[in-house]
Design an enzyme around this catalytic site. Sequence first.
Site, PDB file in Angstrom:
ATOM      1  N   CYS A  50     -80.674 -42.953   3.521  1.00 51.75           N
ATOM      2  CA  CYS A  50     -81.091 -41.556   4.069  1.00 51.75           C
ATOM      3  C   CYS A  50     -80.757 -40.368   3.302  1.00 51.75           C
ATOM      4  O   CYS A  50     -80.894 -39.239   4.001  1.00 51.75           O
ATOM      5  CB  CYS A  50     -80.095 -41.501   5.394  1.00 51.75           C
ATOM      6  N   CYS A 119     -65.215 -49.096  -4.052  1.00 56.45           N
ATOM      7  CA  CYS A 119     -66.397 -50.118  -5.102  1.00 56.45           C
ATOM      8  C   CYS A 119     -67.545 -49.994  -4.296  1.00 56.45           C
ATOM      9  O   CYS A 119     -67.737 -50.862  -3.083  1.00 56.45           O
ATOM     10  CB  CYS A 119     -65.389 -51.303  -4.978  1.00 56.45           C
TER      11      CYS A 119
END
Length: 132
Positions: A50, A119
Amino acid sequence: MSKIDKPLDSWREELTEEQFHICRLGGTERAFSGEYHATKTPGIYHCTCCGTALFDSDAKYDSGSGWPSYFQPVDAEAVRELDDFSHGMHRIEVRCGRCDAHLGHVFPDGPRPTGLRYCINSASLKLVPRES
């Protein structure tokens, strides 16, 4: 921030197979295989789905994990965190705050100032370099 809610078929048409598997189905890329795990280019990492700004390169560090790692997102609303009990363990999943794309996980073993390690899968990111 306005939310984006699309059917899976729409995402499947817009994303590569790897991006779809990771971002929409919650997959994980192999360690050290992602485009951004060792990148040091200054800029902002955006959601590949997006375009929402997620992480600043100033918060990126080499965790040795094989995935891009950051000690904080650009702001608290950029990401959302959810309990993940998959694979017989408890982790905290990180998703895009706008389109709900799976990004990766956050762990409490990062550096100062936050002590956190976001992460993140490279396939969920798009780096927009800073202009010099």
